[in-house]
Enzyme design. Structure first.
Site, short mmCIF file in Angstrom:
data_model
loop_
_atom_site.label_atom_id
_atom_site.label_comp_id
_atom_site.label_asym_id
_atom_site.label_seq_id
_atom_site.Cartn_x
_atom_site.Cartn_y
_atom_site.Cartn_z
N HIS A 34 -1.19 3.81 -2.26
CA HIS A 34 -2.07 2.60 -2.54
C HIS A 34 -2.86 2.18 -1.12
CE1 HIS A 34 -0.42 0.48 -6.42
NE2 HIS A 34 -0.51 1.92 -6.31
N ASN A 52 -0.58 -4.53 -6.80
CA ASN A 52 0.29 -4.69 -5.67
C ASN A 52 1.29 -5.94 -5.59
OD1 ASN A 52 -0.88 -2.50 -4.65
ND2 ASN A 52 -2.21 -3.45 -3.12
N ARG A 74 4.44 5.50 -2.81
CA ARG A 74 3.27 4.78 -3.45
C ARG A 74 2.62 3.66 -2.65
NH1 ARG A 74 3.72 -0.31 -6.90
NH2 ARG A 74 1.98 -0.02 -8.41
N HIS A 131 6.15 9.98 -10.18
CA HIS A 131 6.62 8.96 -11.03
C HIS A 131 8.05 9.43 -11.54
CE1 HIS A 131 3.07 6.53 -12.25
NE2 HIS A 131 3.38 6.34 -10.90
#
Ligand code: HEM
Ligand code: NAG
Ligand code: NAG
Length: 330
Positions: free
Chosen positions: A76, A101, A72, A201
């Site tokens: 990001h 975040n 992740r 996910h």
């Protein structure tokens, strides 16, 4: 006569080159960005990639959810100002402080440990952006029990980090398919990348606060989102009571640390955790969801391919950007 033949030949050549351009059509992100290559530090810091890998392995040995955090982190980083480690910078209004975040991103200590070890071995040589990208690759290997070869290096570090960018550049868990698709398309990623990368996910953890409206008071109705399997609502409500937004739950419950296709099974069964996950169940994404369910072996290669593409977004290379010595200081 010779002239006609020449003309025919020229037309033929044109057609052939057109056809081959079409079959080899590579969008920007499939090309190796100028200034990047596999084994980038082979001369300047030959142990660079193994130093990062050792830190990721050590962290993984005590916490099997670390790969999720690192995968992740790469997402990001890359979606906001490109893969330039802007996500690691500390300032009074940094990306870290942005809503997607804050109290959410994990794994900073693993990256810091890797960077510290790199500065010992080869000072001022390996960028923080590459540390994130190498750690992301290692995370895919560990969670997917696979080997990923030819992973590119050569990214350099940016200097700007602004919280507001996280809101405009990162998709939200409440987004519908078209909004998600637009957010990916803005980065050069396509619909298949969206469906495939959402498969991340299948590992990791989410905070209850993200889904509490969805399971307790969807859209002000006082009920759960009717799109969720009712028995899953019961499970989720047990894990996420209304007064505990900071609790964390596994996003895929049967094999929460394994990069597999169980996420897609969940999506099909109305057990996607977020509205964004559920949006893949119907509409244009459903075909690829079905493919991954029917032919699970196609998932990890597709996932690795889309990760490679994501790791090329907006890179700074060559003389652009810089090499930070400490990743949180621009
Ligand atoms: C498609 C749009 C996406 C949305 C709306 C989304 C949203 C979210 C949200 C809200 C969380 C929970 C965070 C928390 O509660 O702290 C999460 C977790 C996570 N996401 Fe996504 N995500 C998306 C795509 C992706 C992509 C492309 C990747 C990577 C390839 C990814 C990897 C992860 C991982 C691994 C976790 C678990 C993190 C952990 O355990 O710390 N997501 N995502
Ligand atoms: C490093 O990699 C480059 C490009 O792949 C190659 O040309 C060079 O020979 C390599 N150097 C060493 C010392 O392995
Ligand atoms: C949410 O509620 C509003 C107003 O009641 C309605 O217009 C909208 O369609 C609802 N959205 C969903 C996803 O049910």
């Amino acid at each position: 006569m010779a002239n006609v033949r020449l003309q025919t030949l020229a037309v033929l050549c044109l057609v052939i080159s057109f056809l081959s351009a079409a079959t080899h059509a590579q969008t920007g992100l499939d090309k190796v960005p100028k200034g990047m290559r596999a084994n980038f530090y082979n001369v300047s810091c030959p142990r660079a990639e193994s130093i990062v890998k050792a830190q990721v392995r050590t962290a993984f040995n005590s916490d099997k959810t670390i790969p999720a955090a690192l995968i992740r982190m790469l997402f990001h980083d890359c979606f906001v100002r490109g893969c330039d480690a802007s996500v690691l910078i500390d300032n009074s209004d940094s990306e870290k402080l942005g809503t997607p975040n804050a109290n959410s991103l994990r794994g900073f200590e693993v990256l810091n440990a890797a960077k510290a070890a790199l500065e010992q071995a080869c000072p001022r040589t390996v960028s923080c952006a590459d540390v994130i990208a190498f750690a992301g690759r290692d995370a895919v290997e560990l969670a997917g029990n696979i080997v990923v070869t030819n992973w590119l290096g050569g990214r350099r570090d940016g200097s700007l980090s602004r919280s507001a960018d996280t809101l405009t550049e990162l998709p939200a868990p409440f987004d519908n398919f078209n909004t998600l698709k637009a957010a990916f398309s803005k980065k050069g990623l396509n619909q298949n990348d969206l469906v495939t990368l959402s498969g991340a996910h299948t590992i990791g953890r989410a905070r209850c606060g993200i889904i509490s409206q969805r399971i307790w008071n969807f859209n002000g109705t006082g009920r759960a989102d009717p799109a969720i399997d009712p028995s899953y609502v019961t499970t989720l409500r047990g894990l996420c009571p209304q007064n505990a937004p900071g609790n964390r739950l596994n996003m895929e419950m049967s094999t929460p640390t394994v990069l597999d296709v169980n996420y897609y099974r969940d999506v099909n069964n109305r057990r996607g955790l977020f509205e964004s996950d559920n949006s893949l169940r119907t509409g244009p994404g459903a075909k690829l969801v079905a493919q991954f369910n029917q032919n699970p072996g196609t998932f990890t290669p597709a996932f690795v391919n889309s990760m490679r593409r994501m790791a090329n977004i907006g890179v700074l290379t060559g003389k652009n950007g810089k090499i930070r010595t400490v990743c949180n200081v621009a």
